[in-house]
Write an enzyme that holds these catalytic residues in place. Structure first.
Site, short mmCIF file in Angstrom:
data_model
loop_
_atom_site.label_atom_id
_atom_site.label_comp_id
_atom_site.label_asym_id
_atom_site.label_seq_id
_atom_site.Cartn_x
_atom_site.Cartn_y
_atom_site.Cartn_z
N GLU A 1 0.90 -1.24 0.11
CA GLU A 1 0.07 0.00 0.01
C GLU A 1 0.72 1.40 -0.11
OE1 GLU A 1 -4.24 -1.30 1.89
OE2 GLU A 1 -2.95 -0.59 3.46
N GLY B 1 6.75 -1.97 6.31
CA GLY B 1 8.21 -2.46 6.20
C GLY B 1 9.01 -1.64 7.06
N ASN C 1 -3.84 5.84 15.52
CA ASN C 1 -5.00 5.70 14.75
C ASN C 1 -5.53 4.42 14.82
OD1 ASN C 1 -4.62 8.05 12.96
ND2 ASN C 1 -2.48 7.01 12.59
N CYS D 1 -0.94 6.42 9.60
CA CYS D 1 0.35 5.71 10.18
C CYS D 1 -0.29 4.57 10.78
CB CYS D 1 0.99 6.52 10.94
SG CYS D 1 1.93 7.76 10.07
#
Length: 348
Positions: A96, A163, A294, A337
């Site tokens: 993504e 990653g 989040n 994030c």
């Protein structure tokens, strides 16, 4: 130079390679520069778009080489204008990527790996595990895809997607240099930011680079036991050693690192946690980004109340620590994030 079959990506060729290729194809030398500009500066995805090349040469190149650009599987558009993409590479692996427009600027958050092995407890990517590391071209391709979709030049890139970039150090640095190349995307080094969980050997290697790339560290707690709970993948890189490595980085480069601190209700927003962060930062060159955690589906963690975030900002500022409360972008499309998880639902 041997003839290559069509499995070879033309974008792997530098200018010298293209000059050799033009010799082989009995083309004038200036064609190499034209081809290079189309591939590396004008961001085209097919030879047919190279209108100043002869039709015969375009046909020959089409038969011999490929553009292995990723395929867009899903695109979602946030109410704040951000766009999240699920991009699939030629081997079926997907990642993504997020494009974030802001006035006349366009920032891109890219992935350096498909998935992540760090296992951070509050991060959807870490919970999914690691598939593989990405090549430098695959990282750059994410930036190019966003640029094409927006029809705009990308002005900054953050390696903050899926990653751990320093677990893929060489490819990350190659991608940084490709993005910074004045004959390519020409993004300024200071507008290229790499975010690490705190992989100390990577920080030390990063400090040796001649370019002024920007370093961000996902800190999230300055108390060891809490950090171990939140970020088990970097347990062996203790806060004491991390602090030393960061100060060595500052002394060597003169650059200001950023600490990312996602505030989690009842976990790292207590008075001892706040004081530990102040102590970690006080008297050092750094910038702290405070973020309300989040939301992630099924996660036991919840964001801290904004009042606590603001209280920590005031506390840090009182001690001379440069601090910003960061407004996350794309939260309504799981693009913020910690939310990237390669979900394949359709755009809403």
């Amino acid at each position: 130079m041997e003839r290559t079959n069509r499995s070879r990506d033309i974008r792997q060729f530098d200018l010298d390679d293209l000059k050799e290729l033009m010799k082989e194809l009995r083309q004038p030398a200036f064609r190499a520069k034209q081809l290079y500009e189309w591939v590396h500066e004008k961001n085209v995805c097919s030879f047919d778009e190279m209108t100043n090349l002869p039709a015969g040469l375009r046909q020959s190149l089409t038969e011999t080489f490929a553009f292995k650009v990723p395929t867009e599987l899903v695109k979602q558009v946030s109410k704040d204008g951000s766009r999240k993409y699920l991009l699939e590479f030629s081997d079926g692996v997907s990642v993504e990527t997020v494009g974030m427009p802001n006035r006349n600027k366009l920032a891109v958050c890219i992935s350096s790996q498909a998935g992540c092995a760090m296992g951070c407890a509050f991060c959807a990517t870490g919970l999914a595990g690691l598939s593989r590391s990405l090549t430098a071209q695959e990282m750059v391709d994410q930036v190019l895809h966003v640029s094409r979709d927006f029809g705009e030049r990308v002005t900054s890139v953050v390696f903050m997607g899926q990653g751990e970039p320093f677990a893929n150090f060489d490819n990350t640095v190659e991608a940084l240099r490709m993005l910074n190349d004045p004959e390519g995307l020409a993004i300024g080094a200071r507008h290229l930011t790499v975010s690490t969980c705190g992989v100390i050997p990577g920080i030390r290697r990063f400090a040796e680079l001649p370019e002024q790339f920007t370093l961000a560290i996902s800190l999230h707690s300055a108390i060891q036991t809490t950090r171990n709970q939140l970020m088990p993948g970097v347990k062996k890189f203790t806060l004491l050693r991390l602090h030393e490595a960061i100060q060595e980085y500052v002394e060597k480069t003169g650059r200001r690192p950023t600490y990312e601190f996602a505030m989690i209700d009842g976990i790292n927003d207590t008075n001892p946690e706040m004081q530990a962060l102040v102590d970690f930062c006080a008297g050092t060159l750094c910038h702290v980004n405070l973020i309300q955690l989040n939301d992630i589906p099924d996660s036991p963690f919840r964001p801290s109340p904004i009042e606590k975030v603001e209280a920590l900002q005031r506390r840090l500022t009182m001690h001379g620590v440069e601090t910003t409360i960061r407004n996350s972008r794309g939260g309504d499309i799981d693009a913020a994030c910690g939310q990237l998880k390669q979900r394949r639902f359709r755009a809403r």
